[in-house]
Design a protein around this motif. Structure first.
Motif, PDB file in Angstrom:
ATOM      1  N   LEU A  63     -78.646 167.851 -37.921  1.00  0.00           N
ATOM      2  CA  LEU A  63     -78.819 167.988 -36.488  1.00  0.00           C
ATOM      3  C   LEU A  63     -80.256 168.401 -36.243  1.00  0.00           C
ATOM      4  O   LEU A  63     -80.782 169.278 -36.924  1.00  0.00           O
ATOM      5  CB  LEU A  63     -77.879 169.063 -35.927  1.00  0.00           C
ATOM      6  CG  LEU A  63     -76.434 168.653 -35.724  1.00  0.00           C
ATOM      7  CD1 LEU A  63     -75.560 169.880 -35.511  1.00  0.00           C
ATOM      8  CD2 LEU A  63     -76.300 167.685 -34.552  1.00  0.00           C
ATOM      9  N   TYR A  64     -80.887 167.751 -35.302  1.00  0.00           N
ATOM     10  CA  TYR A  64     -82.270 168.050 -34.946  1.00  0.00           C
ATOM     11  C   TYR A  64     -82.281 168.478 -33.487  1.00  0.00           C
ATOM     12  O   TYR A  64     -81.817 167.746 -32.608  1.00  0.00           O
ATOM     13  CB  TYR A  64     -83.137 166.809 -35.171  1.00  0.00           C
ATOM     14  CG  TYR A  64     -84.490 166.889 -34.521  1.00  0.00           C
ATOM     15  CD1 TYR A  64     -85.403 167.863 -34.903  1.00  0.00           C
ATOM     16  CD2 TYR A  64     -84.853 165.997 -33.526  1.00  0.00           C
ATOM     17  CE1 TYR A  64     -86.651 167.936 -34.290  1.00  0.00           C
ATOM     18  CE2 TYR A  64     -86.089 166.056 -32.921  1.00  0.00           C
ATOM     19  CZ  TYR A  64     -86.979 167.032 -33.301  1.00  0.00           C
ATOM     20  OH  TYR A  64     -88.199 167.109 -32.694  1.00  0.00           O
ATOM     21  N   LEU A  65     -82.783 169.666 -33.226  1.00  0.00           N
ATOM     22  CA  LEU A  65     -82.801 170.220 -31.877  1.00  0.00           C
ATOM     23  C   LEU A  65     -84.222 170.630 -31.516  1.00  0.00           C
ATOM     24  O   LEU A  65     -84.847 171.413 -32.230  1.00  0.00           O
ATOM     25  CB  LEU A  65     -81.865 171.435 -31.799  1.00  0.00           C
ATOM     26  CG  LEU A  65     -81.803 172.186 -30.474  1.00  0.00           C
ATOM     27  CD1 LEU A  65     -81.208 171.297 -29.372  1.00  0.00           C
ATOM     28  CD2 LEU A  65     -80.986 173.462 -30.638  1.00  0.00           C
ATOM     29  N   ALA A  66     -84.728 170.092 -30.415  1.00  0.00           N
ATOM     30  CA  ALA A  66     -86.038 170.480 -29.891  1.00  0.00           C
ATOM     31  C   ALA A  66     -85.808 171.434 -28.730  1.00  0.00           C
ATOM     32  O   ALA A  66     -84.976 171.168 -27.854  1.00  0.00           O
ATOM     33  CB  ALA A  66     -86.820 169.254 -29.421  1.00  0.00           C
ATOM     34  N   LEU A  67     -86.532 172.559 -28.742  1.00  0.00           N
ATOM     35  CA  LEU A  67     -86.355 173.609 -27.743  1.00  0.00           C
ATOM     36  C   LEU A  67     -87.677 173.947 -27.068  1.00  0.00           C
ATOM     37  O   LEU A  67     -88.724 173.948 -27.715  1.00  0.00           O
ATOM     38  CB  LEU A  67     -85.834 174.887 -28.409  1.00  0.00           C
ATOM     39  CG  LEU A  67     -84.471 174.820 -29.080  1.00  0.00           C
ATOM     40  CD1 LEU A  67     -84.306 175.966 -30.060  1.00  0.00           C
ATOM     41  CD2 LEU A  67     -83.385 174.849 -28.030  1.00  0.00           C
ATOM     42  N   ASN A  68     -87.602 174.264 -25.790  1.00  0.00           N
ATOM     43  CA  ASN A  68     -88.744 174.789 -25.062  1.00  0.00           C
ATOM     44  C   ASN A  68     -88.935 176.237 -25.520  1.00  0.00           C
ATOM     45  O   ASN A  68     -88.051 177.076 -25.317  1.00  0.00           O
ATOM     46  CB  ASN A  68     -88.475 174.717 -23.558  1.00  0.00           C
ATOM     47  CG  ASN A  68     -89.608 175.256 -22.729  1.00  0.00           C
ATOM     48  OD1 ASN A  68     -90.148 176.319 -23.009  1.00  0.00           O
ATOM     49  ND2 ASN A  68     -89.943 174.517 -21.693  1.00  0.00           N
ATOM     50  N   LYS A  69     -90.066 176.525 -26.104  1.00  0.00           N
ATOM     51  CA  LYS A  69     -90.315 177.836 -26.710  1.00  0.00           C
ATOM     52  C   LYS A  69     -90.245 178.990 -25.707  1.00  0.00           C
ATOM     53  O   LYS A  69     -89.767 180.074 -26.034  1.00  0.00           O
ATOM     54  CB  LYS A  69     -91.692 177.806 -27.391  1.00  0.00           C
ATOM     55  CG  LYS A  69     -91.976 178.946 -28.311  1.00  0.00           C
ATOM     56  CD  LYS A  69     -93.308 178.681 -29.007  1.00  0.00           C
ATOM     57  CE  LYS A  69     -93.696 179.768 -29.943  1.00  0.00           C
ATOM     58  NZ  LYS A  69     -94.993 179.472 -30.584  1.00  0.00           N
ATOM     59  N   SER A  70     -90.684 178.762 -24.480  1.00  0.00           N
ATOM     60  CA  SER A  70     -90.705 179.847 -23.493  1.00  0.00           C
ATOM     61  C   SER A  70     -89.320 180.149 -22.914  1.00  0.00           C
ATOM     62  O   SER A  70     -89.107 181.210 -22.346  1.00  0.00           O
ATOM     63  CB  SER A  70     -91.678 179.527 -22.360  1.00  0.00           C
ATOM     64  OG  SER A  70     -91.229 178.407 -21.618  1.00  0.00           O
ATOM     65  N   ARG A  71     -88.374 179.232 -23.097  1.00  0.00           N
ATOM     66  CA  ARG A  71     -87.030 179.425 -22.542  1.00  0.00           C
ATOM     67  C   ARG A  71     -85.973 179.705 -23.598  1.00  0.00           C
ATOM     68  O   ARG A  71     -84.881 180.177 -23.271  1.00  0.00           O
ATOM     69  CB  ARG A  71     -86.618 178.180 -21.743  1.00  0.00           C
ATOM     70  CG  ARG A  71     -87.471 177.965 -20.500  1.00  0.00           C
ATOM     71  CD  ARG A  71     -86.992 176.803 -19.647  1.00  0.00           C
ATOM     72  NE  ARG A  71     -85.554 176.792 -19.480  1.00  0.00           N
ATOM     73  CZ  ARG A  71     -84.803 175.702 -19.658  1.00  0.00           C
ATOM     74  NH1 ARG A  71     -85.333 174.560 -20.005  1.00  0.00           N
ATOM     75  NH2 ARG A  71     -83.497 175.758 -19.475  1.00  0.00           N
ATOM     76  N   ALA A  72     -86.261 179.407 -24.835  1.00  0.00           N
ATOM     77  CA  ALA A  72     -85.242 179.473 -25.890  1.00  0.00           C
ATOM     78  C   ALA A  72     -85.174 180.846 -26.546  1.00  0.00           C
ATOM     79  O   ALA A  72     -86.170 181.545 -26.659  1.00  0.00           O
ATOM     80  CB  ALA A  72     -85.545 178.419 -26.954  1.00  0.00           C
ATOM     81  N   ASN A  73     -83.986 181.208 -26.969  1.00  0.00           N
ATOM     82  CA  ASN A  73     -83.757 182.359 -27.833  1.00  0.00           C
ATOM     83  C   ASN A  73     -83.437 181.771 -29.203  1.00  0.00           C
ATOM     84  O   ASN A  73     -82.345 181.235 -29.420  1.00  0.00           O
ATOM     85  CB  ASN A  73     -82.590 183.195 -27.298  1.00  0.00           C
ATOM     86  CG  ASN A  73     -82.245 184.365 -28.190  1.00  0.00           C
ATOM     87  OD1 ASN A  73     -82.315 184.282 -29.412  1.00  0.00           O
ATOM     88  ND2 ASN A  73     -81.841 185.455 -27.579  1.00  0.00           N
ATOM     89  N   LEU A  74     -84.394 181.834 -30.113  1.00  0.00           N
ATOM     90  CA  LEU A  74     -84.269 181.145 -31.394  1.00  0.00           C
ATOM     91  C   LEU A  74     -83.046 181.604 -32.197  1.00  0.00           C
ATOM     92  O   LEU A  74     -82.318 180.793 -32.758  1.00  0.00           O
ATOM     93  CB  LEU A  74     -85.548 181.328 -32.216  1.00  0.00           C
ATOM     94  CG  LEU A  74     -85.632 180.539 -33.510  1.00  0.00           C
ATOM     95  CD1 LEU A  74     -85.428 179.057 -33.273  1.00  0.00           C
ATOM     96  CD2 LEU A  74     -86.963 180.799 -34.183  1.00  0.00           C
TER      97      LEU A  74
END
Length: 123
Positions: free
Chosen positions: A96-107
């Motif tokens: 699974l590959y997930l791209a996240l917006n860094k300023s909105r995501a909780n890693l």
């Protein structure tokens, strides 16, 4: 057990999700994709990350390490790219590959949610 479309939809509900893909890293084929948009071609990104997975698996084999890859994190200026290999049930060739917006995501939370999606996914 969840099918591919259901799992991808669930992944897109993760806070900060830009796009998600399920990929067979032996062939490089994308089995499903959701999100992305004009600035993020998920098929191109998934194919590129296939090379990342292959390189890491090959390196572990060359080192003779008995470990397997759980996930790989790539941090960009404005995004996180999380690659999670599917474990068990004969799914060893998928990720699974997930791209996240860094300023909105909780890693941490995103990793936890992706692990849950993986456990319920039936490929």
């Amino acid at each position: 057990m969840a099918n591919i479309e259901t799992s991808l939809k669930e992944a897109m509900t993760i806070e900060g999700a830009i796009g998600v893909a399920l990929v067979d890293y032996t062939s490089g084929l994308t089995l499903g994709v959701m999100g992305g948009g004009l600035n993020m071609d998920m098929n191109v990104a998934a194919a590129g990350n296939t090379d990342v997975i292959r390189a890491k698996v090959r390196t572990l084999e060359m080192l003779g390490l008995p470990d397997s890859v759980e996930d790989i994190l790539i941090t960009l200026d404005s995004q996180y790219h999380l690659i999670r290999l599917l474990q068990g049930r004969g799914n060893e060739a998928f990720f699974l590959y997930l791209a996240l917006n860094k300023s909105r995501a909780n890693l941490g939370l995103a990793r936890h949610q992706l692990r849950k999606i993986e456990s319920e996914l039936d490929v």
